[in-house]
Design a protein around this motif. Structure first.
Motif, short mmCIF file in Angstrom:
data_model
loop_
_atom_site.label_atom_id
_atom_site.label_comp_id
_atom_site.label_asym_id
_atom_site.label_seq_id
_atom_site.Cartn_x
_atom_site.Cartn_y
_atom_site.Cartn_z
N GLY A 212 0.84 -1.19 0.00
CA GLY A 212 0.00 0.00 0.00
C GLY A 212 0.87 1.24 0.00
N PRO A 213 0.32 2.40 -0.36
CA PRO A 213 1.15 3.58 -0.63
C PRO A 213 1.96 4.10 0.55
N ALA A 214 1.39 4.19 1.73
CA ALA A 214 2.11 4.80 2.85
C ALA A 214 3.29 3.94 3.29
N ARG A 215 3.04 2.67 3.50
CA ARG A 215 4.11 1.78 3.93
C ARG A 215 5.16 1.62 2.82
N ALA A 216 4.71 1.59 1.56
CA ALA A 216 5.64 1.46 0.43
C ALA A 216 6.59 2.65 0.34
N ARG A 217 6.09 3.85 0.60
CA ARG A 217 6.95 5.03 0.56
C ARG A 217 8.07 4.92 1.59
N ARG A 218 7.73 4.50 2.80
CA ARG A 218 8.74 4.37 3.85
C ARG A 218 9.76 3.28 3.51
N PHE A 219 9.27 2.16 3.01
CA PHE A 219 10.16 1.06 2.66
C PHE A 219 11.08 1.46 1.51
N ALA A 220 10.55 2.19 0.53
CA ALA A 220 11.35 2.62 -0.62
C ALA A 220 12.50 3.53 -0.19
N VAL A 221 12.23 4.42 0.76
CA VAL A 221 13.28 5.30 1.28
C VAL A 221 14.37 4.48 1.94
N ASP A 222 13.99 3.53 2.79
CA ASP A 222 14.97 2.69 3.47
C ASP A 222 15.75 1.83 2.47
N LEU A 223 15.06 1.30 1.46
CA LEU A 223 15.70 0.47 0.46
C LEU A 223 16.76 1.25 -0.30
N ALA A 224 16.44 2.49 -0.67
CA ALA A 224 17.39 3.32 -1.40
C ALA A 224 18.57 3.72 -0.51
N ALA A 225 18.32 3.92 0.77
CA ALA A 225 19.39 4.31 1.69
C ALA A 225 20.37 3.16 1.91
N GLU A 226 19.89 1.93 1.81
CA GLU A 226 20.72 0.77 2.09
C GLU A 226 21.51 0.28 0.89
N GLY A 227 21.08 0.60 -0.33
CA GLY A 227 21.76 0.04 -1.49
C GLY A 227 21.31 0.64 -2.80
#
Length: 258
Positions: A212-227
């Motif tokens: 869903g959009p809200a959780r996906a936005r947070r996960f996408a930020v973390d994913l980009a920060a990690e790799g």
């Protein structure tokens, strides 16, 4: 009209048209068997991993029948378990006792194919199958591949990604189920993930869509920060939201706050 070296072929496999476009200047006598082998590999993957084919190894596993000792099957199931843990269960290949790695297998198969093409000398190529695209090398000497990312609902081009070596996966062409509730996720329009491994971009795009959009936005930020994996989310109302790395590659306007 400019003619580029190489060869291209489209065949129906894994339930969809798959295109392999090779731009490396190899003689036809070398390219023909390379393309033959490419589609033989994809047909083998379909025969092995299609849960709807009662003779596939996945179907045999789900029905408790004897399966062959296939190293690729062990590899895929292991990777699916790893991705499930990495996404907190938002990517899940086992639901209610049924194994279905469909959210990973296509990207994995095309990634393996791309590496095989490189080993065969066809280092400049683009492979397209549904929402998964793998590019390597150059579209023409010194020029990166230009790949349009389309809204799967409308066909509108949302971004154009320029790359010499990249996997691009878009989720949203088919219904995506929330693995925690079993319900189809309807609050997201599409999710596109780019990165170095097409199997992972495929799985991450599926997981992000399911969130869903809200959780996906947070996960996408973390994913980009990690790799090296970057994301573009299109909400149901058409808003585009991208991580900074995706925006840099494509010029997407809106960025997720980091």
């Amino acid at each position: 009209m400019t003619t580029f070296p190489g060869s291209a072929r489209v065949e129906w496999v894994m339930g969809m048209p798959v295109s392999v476009d090779i731009r490396t200047a190899l003689p036809e006598r070398e390219l023909t068997p390379v393309l033959d082998d490419a589609f033989s590999w994809l047909r083998w993957v379909a025969d092995t991993f299609d849960p709807d084919n009662e003779d596939s190894q996945i179907a045999r596993l789900n029905s408790g029948r004897t399966i062959r000792q296939v190293p690729e099957l062990v590899e895929v199931l292991h990777r699916c378990d790893e991705i499930s843990r990495a996404t907190n269960g938002w990517f899940e290949a086992r639901v209610d006792g049924v194994t279905d790695p469909s959210g990973y297998i296509k990207g994995w198969a095309l990634e393996r194919l791309s590496r095989g093409l490189c080993n065969a000398g066809a280092v400049d190529h683009r492979i397209v199958a549904g929402g998964d695209i793998r590019v390597r090398g150059s579209a023409m000497p010194g020029k990166p591949w230009r790949t349009a990312v389309r809204d799967p609902r409308t066909g509108v081009v949302r971004a154009v990604v320029h790359a010499h070596d990249l996997g691009i996966s878009t989720s949203g062409r088919r219904p995506v189920v929330d693995p925690h509730t079993g319900k189809v996720q309807e609050d997201v329009g599409s999710v596109t993930v780019i990165g170095p491994d097409l199997g992972l971009t495929d799985a991450y795009a599926t997981a992000l869509f399911a969130m869903g959009p809200a959780r996906a936005r947070r996960f996408a930020v973390d994913l980009a920060a990690e790799g090296p994996y970057e994301t573009m989310i299109i909400t149901r109302n058409g808003q585009e939201i991208s991580t900074p790395g995706f925006a840099r590659r494509s010029g997407a306007a809106d960025r997720l706050a980091v």
